[in-house]
Design a protein around this motif. Structure first.
Motif, PDB file in Angstrom:
ATOM      1  N   ALA A  26      40.251  48.053  45.621  1.00  0.00           N
ATOM      2  CA  ALA A  26      40.702  47.559  47.771  1.00  0.00           C
ATOM      3  C   ALA A  26      40.538  46.247  47.498  1.00  0.00           C
ATOM      4  O   ALA A  26      41.003  45.695  48.470  1.00  0.00           O
ATOM      5  N   PRO A  27      39.754  45.085  46.234  1.00  0.00           N
ATOM      6  CA  PRO A  27      39.641  43.838  46.827  1.00  0.00           C
ATOM      7  C   PRO A  27      41.469  44.026  46.513  1.00  0.00           C
ATOM      8  O   PRO A  27      41.710  42.848  47.871  1.00  0.00           O
ATOM      9  N   LEU A 226      32.191  50.165  43.947  1.00  0.00           N
ATOM     10  CA  LEU A 226      32.116  50.324  42.509  1.00  0.00           C
ATOM     11  C   LEU A 226      32.785  49.007  42.072  1.00  0.00           C
ATOM     12  O   LEU A 226      31.303  47.880  41.907  1.00  0.00           O
ATOM     13  N   ALA A 227      34.034  48.282  42.843  1.00  0.00           N
ATOM     14  CA  ALA A 227      34.184  47.224  41.970  1.00  0.00           C
ATOM     15  C   ALA A 227      33.455  45.845  42.703  1.00  0.00           C
ATOM     16  O   ALA A 227      33.051  45.255  41.468  1.00  0.00           O
ATOM     17  N   THR A 233      27.737  41.257  41.240  1.00  0.00           N
ATOM     18  CA  THR A 233      26.331  41.920  40.934  1.00  0.00           C
ATOM     19  C   THR A 233      25.870  41.527  39.354  1.00  0.00           C
ATOM     20  O   THR A 233      25.515  41.017  39.033  1.00  0.00           O
ATOM     21  N   ALA A 234      27.045  42.487  38.524  1.00  0.00           N
ATOM     22  CA  ALA A 234      26.688  42.908  37.345  1.00  0.00           C
ATOM     23  C   ALA A 234      27.545  41.150  36.490  1.00  0.00           C
ATOM     24  O   ALA A 234      27.563  40.983  35.282  1.00  0.00           O
ATOM     25  N   GLY A 235      28.592  40.493  36.933  1.00  0.00           N
ATOM     26  CA  GLY A 235      29.580  39.111  36.875  1.00  0.00           C
ATOM     27  C   GLY A 235      30.265  39.297  35.440  1.00  0.00           C
ATOM     28  O   GLY A 235      30.445  38.203  34.729  1.00  0.00           O
ATOM     29  N   LEU A 236      30.643  40.771  35.422  1.00  0.00           N
ATOM     30  CA  LEU A 236      31.745  41.271  34.714  1.00  0.00           C
ATOM     31  C   LEU A 236      33.058  40.868  35.189  1.00  0.00           C
ATOM     32  O   LEU A 236      33.896  40.867  36.331  1.00  0.00           O
ATOM     33  N   ILE A 241      36.143  46.845  35.415  1.00  0.00           N
ATOM     34  CA  ILE A 241      35.475  47.794  37.174  1.00  0.00           C
ATOM     35  C   ILE A 241      36.497  49.142  36.084  1.00  0.00           C
ATOM     36  O   ILE A 241      36.024  50.272  35.996  1.00  0.00           O
ATOM     37  N   SER A 242      37.716  48.544  35.327  1.00  0.00           N
ATOM     38  CA  SER A 242      38.606  50.014  34.356  1.00  0.00           C
ATOM     39  C   SER A 242      37.113  50.590  33.746  1.00  0.00           C
ATOM     40  O   SER A 242      37.463  51.832  33.283  1.00  0.00           O
TER      41      SER A 242
END
Length: 392
Positions: A26-27, A226-227, A233-236, A241-242
């Motif tokens: 999506a991004p 989720l991405a 949010t989680a800063g990862l 994402i994968s």
């Protein structure tokens, strides 16, 4: 379980990769086509809407077609739509490609679900459905994360091309493994379409379809977005994402496998245990999403619960639609994708609120709550139906 059932699952995996892959792309799509991330949710909804409309329509048109030929034609049409989508620079054209792909997917899945039910004894539909849906879970474990990685490295278009190519061995598997068979209507004694459509008057069938749609809406509401939760949010990093998608897929495989062994005889127990846990899980994930360990753990758990509950409800649709042998798969497909179409739309409305990226997770909790509120007054209906089938 018969070999053709597993070959159908391979094709479902190819199509499931496409259906779910936008969660990681999506991004990139938004940036390339100069649209918002929320707007990309239309691609998921357009795909699901095409399947909702296409499942009964295409199934009705194809009910007299030879089984193998129809399945093969749907796969090739699906591949062609992705090839066109990979080359376009227009968002409306991309949406149109998703609709065409959805129609092909709808026809294939409706035919595959009906075929799967005929390949096993009448009391093992849940097991057969679990094998078929394992293709979807493998897609979330391997296909979708691989597509996300490919999109990160080479761009989202490369992922579309990869899906088109992945359809070719799936088509070969159907060609070699699925018996040509007679036309569907002939195989069922020429049952008129109006008789099969009349089955939709059954309150128990409508209830099963509604509950399946609500639970699937909850699943897609969060999965589609989720991405941003992972990266913002989680800063990862983007590669995480994968990882999250793999965990969700691994959980879904566990859920559908366990449910496959229980949904034929004990659907009420699956709903009674899995429903409340799923309800609690989505808001818990929303509150703990900024903690990476909690995020990774809960994504796995929610994947397992979502697919356990969802596959059990779709199995109920197949049982309740037993009087519609060539349309039962279409009814199950429509129920799945009413939820898949509505879930992202509901979730997208929350992105501009104070909940931000966590809005879809709260929306999922709300959708599960609605499902449980609808199911509670009719819990004895499901239990009675299951007992009657066990006796038969």
């Amino acid at each position: 379980m018969p070999l053709p059932l597993y070959l159908l699952a391979v094709a479902v995996c190819a199509m499931g990769t496409s259906e779910f892959m936008l969660a990681g792309l999506a991004p990139d799509i938004a940036s390339d086509l100069d649209i918002t991330v929320g707007t990309t949710g239309m691609l998921t909804s357009a795909f699901a809407a095409g399947m909702v409309v296409g499942a009964p329509l295409v199934a009705a048109l194809a009910r007299t077609w030879p089984r193998r030929s129809s399945l093969l034609g749907f796969i090739l049409a699906f591949a062609a739509a992705h090839a066109v989508g990979a080359g376009t620079t227009s968002f409306p054209v991309l949406v149109a490609c998703r609709v065409v792909a959805a129609l092909a997917n709808a026809g294939f899945l409706a035919a595959a679900l009906t075929t799967a039910a005929t390949l096993v004894p009448a009391d093992r539909k849940g097991r057969a459905l679990a094998v078929l849906l394992s293709g979807t879970t493998v897609a979330t474990i391997a296909g979708v994360p691989a597509g996300s990685l490919l999109g990160t490295w080479l761009g989202w278009r490369a992922t579309f091309w990869a899906v088109a190519l992945f359809c070719l061995p799936a088509a070969l598997g159907v060609l070699k493994g699925v018996p040509a068979g007679r036309a569907k209507a002939a195989a069922t004694g020429g049952l008129p379409l109006r008789v099969e459509l009349a089955r939709l008057k059954s309150p128990r069938l409508i209830l099963a379809m509604l509950l399946g749609a609500l639970v699937n809406a909850a699943t897609f509401a969060s999965f589609t977005f989720l991405a941003p939760v992972v990266t913002d949010t989680a800063g990862l990093g983007e590669l995480w994402i994968s990882v999250v998608l793999v965990l969700f897929g691994a959980g879904s495989l566990v859920g559908v496998t366990v449910a496959g062994r229980l949904s034929d005889q004990r659907p009420a127990q699956v709903l009674a245990v899995g429903g409340p846990l799923l309800l609690v899980g989505w808001p818990t994930l929303a509150m703990l999403a900024d903690r990476p360990v909690a995020l990774l753990t809960l994504v796995f758990v929610q994947g397992a619960l979502s697919f356990a509950l969802g596959s059990t409800l779709i199995t109920r649709v197949l049982y309740e639609a037993a009087g519609a042998p060539t349309m039962a798969g279409a009814y199950a497909t429509a129920a799945l994708n009413v939820g898949a179409a509505g879930g992202p739309l509901v979730a997208a409305t929350t992105l501009g609120t104070t909940t931000g990226n966590l809005g879809p997770l709260w929306a999922s909790g709300l959708l599960v709550a609605v499902a449980l509120l609808v199911a509670f007054p009719f819990r004895t209906v499901i239990t009675t139906a299951a007992r009657a089938e066990a006796i038969r």
